[in-house]
Motif scaffolding. Structure first.
Motif, PDB file in Angstrom:
ATOM      1  N   ILE A  58       0.853  -1.200   0.000  1.00 13.43           N
ATOM      2  CA  ILE A  58       0.000   0.000   0.000  1.00 13.43           C
ATOM      3  C   ILE A  58       0.884   1.245   0.000  1.00 13.43           C
ATOM      4  CG2 ILE A  58      -1.690   1.350   1.295  1.00 13.43           C
ATOM      5  CD1 ILE A  58      -2.940  -1.235   2.227  1.00 13.43           C
ATOM      6  N   ASP A  59       1.765   1.352   0.988  1.00 18.26           N
ATOM      7  CA  ASP A  59       2.699   2.477   1.042  1.00 18.26           C
ATOM      8  C   ASP A  59       3.818   2.266   0.015  1.00 18.26           C
ATOM      9  OD1 ASP A  59       1.362   3.752   3.218  1.00 18.26           O
ATOM     10  OD2 ASP A  59       2.264   2.283   4.564  1.00 18.26           O
ATOM     11  N   GLN A  60       4.391   3.360  -0.453  1.00 21.77           N
ATOM     12  CA  GLN A  60       5.470   3.309  -1.433  1.00 21.77           C
ATOM     13  C   GLN A  60       6.726   3.952  -0.849  1.00 21.77           C
ATOM     14  OE1 GLN A  60       5.391   1.711  -4.383  1.00 21.77           O
ATOM     15  NE2 GLN A  60       3.327   1.047  -3.780  1.00 21.77           N
ATOM     16  N   PRO A  61       7.810   3.176  -0.700  1.00 15.00           N
ATOM     17  CA  PRO A  61       9.013   3.734  -0.093  1.00 15.00           C
ATOM     18  C   PRO A  61       9.731   4.714  -1.014  1.00 15.00           C
ATOM     19  CG  PRO A  61       9.439   1.513  -0.888  1.00 15.00           C
ATOM     20  CD  PRO A  61       7.963   1.751  -1.067  1.00 15.00           C
ATOM     21  N   GLU A  62      10.440   5.651  -0.395  1.00 12.99           N
ATOM     22  CA  GLU A  62      11.247   6.615  -1.131  1.00 12.99           C
ATOM     23  C   GLU A  62      12.637   6.021  -1.397  1.00 12.99           C
ATOM     24  OE1 GLU A  62      10.384   9.594  -2.181  1.00 12.99           O
ATOM     25  OE2 GLU A  62       8.397   9.700  -1.255  1.00 12.99           O
ATOM     26  N   PRO A  63      13.268   6.370  -2.538  1.00 12.36           N
ATOM     27  CA  PRO A  63      14.658   5.943  -2.748  1.00 12.36           C
ATOM     28  C   PRO A  63      15.566   6.627  -1.730  1.00 12.36           C
ATOM     29  CG  PRO A  63      13.998   7.508  -4.430  1.00 12.36           C
ATOM     30  CD  PRO A  63      12.756   7.183  -3.653  1.00 12.36           C
ATOM     31  N   ALA A  64      16.573   5.913  -1.260  1.00 10.54           N
ATOM     32  CA  ALA A  64      17.404   6.435  -0.173  1.00 10.54           C
ATOM     33  C   ALA A  64      18.874   6.117  -0.403  1.00 10.54           C
ATOM     34  CB  ALA A  64      16.950   5.834   1.161  1.00 10.54           C
ATOM     35  N   TRP A  65      19.705   6.933   0.221  1.00 10.02           N
ATOM     36  CA  TRP A  65      21.129   6.630   0.316  1.00 10.02           C
ATOM     37  C   TRP A  65      21.335   5.551   1.377  1.00 10.02           C
ATOM     38  CZ3 TRP A  65      24.793   9.018  -2.757  1.00 10.02           C
ATOM     39  CH2 TRP A  65      24.395  10.189  -3.418  1.00 10.02           C
ATOM     40  N   ILE A  66      22.288   4.650   1.143  1.00 11.91           N
ATOM     41  CA  ILE A  66      22.671   3.711   2.195  1.00 11.91           C
ATOM     42  C   ILE A  66      23.993   4.169   2.808  1.00 11.91           C
ATOM     43  CG2 ILE A  66      21.423   1.755   1.210  1.00 11.91           C
ATOM     44  CD1 ILE A  66      24.177   0.653   0.270  1.00 11.91           C
ATOM     45  N   ILE A  67      24.050   4.153   4.125  1.00  9.88           N
ATOM     46  CA  ILE A  67      25.228   4.564   4.889  1.00  9.88           C
ATOM     47  C   ILE A  67      25.720   3.332   5.651  1.00  9.88           C
ATOM     48  CG2 ILE A  67      26.132   6.211   6.558  1.00  9.88           C
ATOM     49  CD1 ILE A  67      24.867   7.543   4.111  1.00  9.88           C
ATOM     50  N   LEU A  68      26.926   2.860   5.326  1.00 11.71           N
ATOM     51  CA  LEU A  68      27.406   1.586   5.843  1.00 11.71           C
ATOM     52  C   LEU A  68      28.683   1.680   6.683  1.00 11.71           C
ATOM     53  CD1 LEU A  68      26.911  -0.597   2.613  1.00 11.71           C
ATOM     54  CD2 LEU A  68      25.328  -0.324   4.518  1.00 11.71           C
ATOM     55  N   GLN A  69      29.499   2.699   6.451  1.00  9.18           N
ATOM     56  CA  GLN A  69      30.753   2.808   7.197  1.00  9.18           C
ATOM     57  C   GLN A  69      30.497   3.357   8.592  1.00  9.18           C
ATOM     58  OE1 GLN A  69      33.997   4.691   4.988  1.00  9.18           O
ATOM     59  NE2 GLN A  69      32.997   4.161   3.048  1.00  9.18           N
ATOM     60  N   PHE A  70      31.226   2.856   9.568  1.00  8.15           N
ATOM     61  CA  PHE A  70      31.002   3.231  10.961  1.00  8.15           C
ATOM     62  C   PHE A  70      31.034   4.746  11.142  1.00  8.15           C
ATOM     63  CE2 PHE A  70      32.139   4.247  15.276  1.00  8.15           C
ATOM     64  CZ  PHE A  70      31.493   3.303  16.055  1.00  8.15           C
ATOM     65  N   ASP A  71      32.072   5.399  10.633  1.00  8.83           N
ATOM     66  CA  ASP A  71      32.204   6.850  10.842  1.00  8.83           C
ATOM     67  C   ASP A  71      31.070   7.612  10.162  1.00  8.83           C
ATOM     68  OD1 ASP A  71      34.448   6.405  12.353  1.00  8.83           O
ATOM     69  OD2 ASP A  71      35.869   6.971  10.786  1.00  8.83           O
ATOM     70  N   HIS A  72      30.634   7.139   9.006  1.00  8.97           N
ATOM     71  CA  HIS A  72      29.529   7.802   8.311  1.00  8.97           C
ATOM     72  C   HIS A  72      28.214   7.609   9.066  1.00  8.97           C
ATOM     73  CE1 HIS A  72      31.810   7.436   4.192  1.00  8.97           C
ATOM     74  NE2 HIS A  72      32.377   8.305   5.020  1.00  8.97           N
ATOM     75  N   VAL A  73      27.993   6.391   9.562  1.00  8.04           N
ATOM     76  CA  VAL A  73      26.779   6.125  10.346  1.00  8.04           C
ATOM     77  C   VAL A  73      26.752   7.022  11.583  1.00  8.04           C
ATOM     78  CG1 VAL A  73      25.611   4.400  11.773  1.00  8.04           C
ATOM     79  CG2 VAL A  73      26.475   3.769   9.515  1.00  8.04           C
ATOM     80  N   ALA A  74      27.894   7.117  12.271  1.00  4.52           N
ATOM     81  CA  ALA A  74      27.971   7.966  13.458  1.00  4.52           C
ATOM     82  C   ALA A  74      27.702   9.426  13.105  1.00  4.52           C
ATOM     83  CB  ALA A  74      29.339   7.812  14.120  1.00  4.52           C
TER      84      ALA A  74
END
Length: 413
Positions: free
Chosen positions: A47-63
């Motif tokens: 029913i809902d449609q997700p938005e395209p997103a950036w993925i953040i995977l590196q520890f420093d970037h996530v922080a």
């Protein structure tokens, strides 16, 4: 600059959801990457449609993203527009978040959790008596890990224990960890809110000063900080939030700990010899098999993260599970190691102002479970291969976890 790659659909593959870490390893160096689509909690796939997103995977970037609450908003328009109630704190930004968190932090103060220890251990003992038959293969995910968190939340909120399986069903629907038709998921989300709306209002209408039941609900109603208390509607939504998050995430966390105690060489023996290492087991399980894998943020302004310029309005998927397996921070990340010197850097409970306030309660449920296992059993043996859930990357956890609990012999210490 990379803008979108079709390969990010691999993150939605059931095999990846069951074991995401090899895929994280392949994508981490190139991240942030754009084009990931998936659902926040409380939404309805189909029913809902997700938005395209950036993925953040590196520890420093996530922080960096998780800590920069000014550049990355937690307000989730997709979840807000769904049939489910908006989560408290999780989907709030400052200044409203500050007001709510001050009150919630007082509700979840350490002394309150400590005071609940004996009740939690009694519930765990009763649930263990009911479901963990010594010497017989038991799927701990079917009953013990599903029921204990539900029963703990019921006791804290004053809900009759007969609703333990209702709580479980509401949580699995909201947190997307059960494959459901859209209409069924919507119906459960509506039932979840309707129940708490009615239950809390009824409790308020009949409560008396001498009432000592429902310690968490009473705290939500009565706690005052800087002259402010929660509105009744906020209390209702806090009850929804702690129920779905506390029941589902802790269920997976319990199951993952059972797997560690059964499968990781030497861990059970070390714990039996020295129960004081439980804290290390707790943290390394969160790092190695942490249930919360990712949450979404929305950029409020153009922000550079690594080589990517994230534009205002872009969605960002922050992968705490990938950060926990970043070899730049955790050497040999795919090895379960109780002797790491940085276990407290695991991110499974979030980072910054959105770090989970319910973490001490989750720890208590795992701790009383581990205490009882140590008191009752000599060994925990795997009875069948574990099957990890492949429905949603919102949580990483076991769907089927069949174990045999070998009882202590008379005279064992």
């Amino acid at each position: 600059m990379q803008t979108e790659i079709d390969d990010l659909s691999i993150l939605n593959d059931p095999a990846t959801i069951a074991d995401p870490y090899p895929v994280y390893d392949r994508l981490r160096a190139a991240s942030p990457l754009f084009g990931y689509r998936d659902f926040p909690p409380g939404t309805v796939p189909g029913i809902d449609q997700p938005e395209p997103a950036w993925i953040i995977l590196q520890f420093d970037h996530v922080a960096a993203v998780a800590y920069d609450h000014d550049s990355f908003s937690s307000s989730d328009s997709l979840q807000e527009g769904s049939s489910a109630p908006t989560l408290m704190l999780v989907n709030h930004d400052r200044p409203e978040h500050t007001r709510l968190r001050k009150i919630a932090a007082k509700v979840f103060q350490p002394s309150s959790i400590t005071a609940f220890h004996d009740t939690a251990k009694l519930l765990a003992a009763q649930t263990m008596d009911e479901f963990l038959t010594p010497g017989t293969p038991v799927d701990v995910m079917a009953d013990y890990c599903a029921m204990l968190p539900s029963r703990v939340m019921a006791a804290l909120l004053g809900i009759p224990l007969r609703h333990d399986r209702d709580i479980r069903e509401w949580a699995t629907a909201f947190m997307l960890s059960e494959e459901l038709a859209p209409a069924e998921r919507q119906a459960r989300n509506v039932a979840l809110f309707s129940f708490f709306d009615s239950f809390v209002r009824d409790y308020v209408s009949r409560r008396c000063e001498a009432d000592e039941t429902a310690p968490l609900l009473r705290a939500f109603l009565d706690t005052e900080v800087d002259g402010e208390t929660l509105l009744l509607e906020e209390v209702i939504r806090f009850c929804v939030t702690v129920t779905v998050a506390g029941a589902e995430t802790t269920s997976f966390h319990l199951g993952n700990m059972f797997a560690v105690l059964a499968d990781e060489a030497g861990v059970w023996e070390r714990f039996v010899e020295d129960p004081a290492i439980f804290g290390r087991i707790f943290n390394e399980t969160l790092r190695f098999h942490g249930p919360p894998q990712r949450l979404f943020r929305v950029a409020t302004r153009d922000t550079q993260i690594g080589d990517a310029l994230i534009r205002r309005g872009d969605w960002v998927a922050v992968f705490f599970g990938a950060a926990n397996h970043d070899p730049a921070v955790f050497p040999k990340p795919h090895v379960f190691d109780l002797d790491r010197d940085n276990l407290n850097r695991q991110m499974s409970f979030g980072y910054g102002i959105h770090r989970c306030l319910g973490a001490p309660l989750a720890k208590l449920e795992l701790e009383v479970t581990a205490e009882l296992l140590r008191e009752r059993f000599a060994r925990i043996e795997r009875a069948a291969p574990a099957r990890w859930q492949g429905v949603s990357l919102l949580n990483h956890g076991i769907a089927e976890n069949s174990l045999t609990f070998v009882p202590r012999n008379q005279g064992d210490t």
